[in-house]
Design a protein around this motif. Structure first.
Motif: not given
Length: 199
Positions: A115-117, A160-164, A104-110
C-alpha cells in the motif's frame, strides 16, 4: 528537435536519477497564434502602442528553446519504500511558462502487497504582460488573445494519491490507485475544454 540524457545509479535497492533535456521549437503551436503575433506586429497596432510589437519577441516560440532538469531518488528502508522526484522547466518563450514540479510517495511492503500514499504538485510561473493597447473593439481581440496565450500552458495542480500494488509474479505486478486532483481555476494545459466553474 529534442536532445537529452539521464544518469541512473542503483545499489542495494536504493537509486538516484538525474536528467536533463532541451527542446528546440521550430514553429508556433497553431495558425491562430501566428495570426495573433502578426496582428501585434502590424504597423497600425505599433502606431497605437509600440509595446505590442515588442511583446511579440517574448511571446513567440519559433526558434526558442525549453530546458528541463530533474532529480529523483528512492530507497528500500526495511519494509518502507519512499521515493522523491523534483523537476524544473525553463523556457525562452512566455507562451511556455517556467514551471516546478515534484512528487513524494511512501509505500510499505508486506509480503506481496505494497500500500502507498503519494502527493504531487505542479506550479507554473506565468509572467504578466500587457499589449499597451486600449480595450476597445478594434484591439480587444488582440488583448484577449494575448492573455489567452499567456495562460495556454498553465498547469497548476496538486494531487493526493492512495494505492495498492500486488507483486503476484516475478517482475509482474498489478496496481490500483485513486487520485484526488485539485486544479487552479486558470490552469488549462492538461484538460480539454474546461467550463468556467470547473475543478
Amino acid at each position: 528537435p529534442l536532445v537529452g540524457a539521464h544518469l541512473d545509479y542503483r545499489v542495494a535497492g536504493n537509486w538516484i536519477r538525474v536528467g536533463t533535456a532541451r527542446l528546440k521549437l521550430k514553429a508556433e503551436f497553431s495558425p491562430s497564434i501566428d495570426a495573433l503575433l502578426a496582428g501585434l506586429r502590424s504597423p497600425a497596432v505599433a502606431a497605437v502602442s509600440p509595446q505590442a510589437p515588442a511583446l511579440v519577441d517574448e511571446l513567440a516560440a519559433t526558434d526558442k528553446h525549453v530546458d528541463y532538469v530533474s532529480l529523483g531518488m528512492g530507497a528500500e528502508w526495511g519494509p518502507f519504500r519512499p521515493s522523491l522526484s523534483l523537476s524544473r522547466i525553463r523556457s525562452a518563450s512566455l507562451s511556455i511558462p517556467n514551471a516546478h514540479a515534484g512528487y513524494l510517495t511512501v509505500g510499505y511492503r508486506w509480503r506481496q502487497w505494497t500500500p502507498f500514499l503519494g502527493y504531487s504538485a505542479v506550479k507554473t510561473q506565468v509572467t504578466p504582460r500587457s499589449t499597451g493597447l486600449p480595450d476597445l473593439p478594434p484591439f480587444a481581440p488582440l488583448n484577449g488573445g494575448t492573455q489567452a496565450l499567456l495562460s495556454l500552458n498553465r498547469a497548476d495542480q496538486r494531487t493526493a494519491s492512495l494505492g495498492l500494488r500486488w507483486d503476484f509474479h516475478r517482475n509482474v505486478c498489478l496496481k490500483a490507485q485513486i487520485d484526488a486532483i485539485q486544479v487552479d481555476h486558470a490552469s488549462q494545459q492538461l484538460w480539454l475544454r474546461p467550463s468556467p466553474t470547473w475543478n
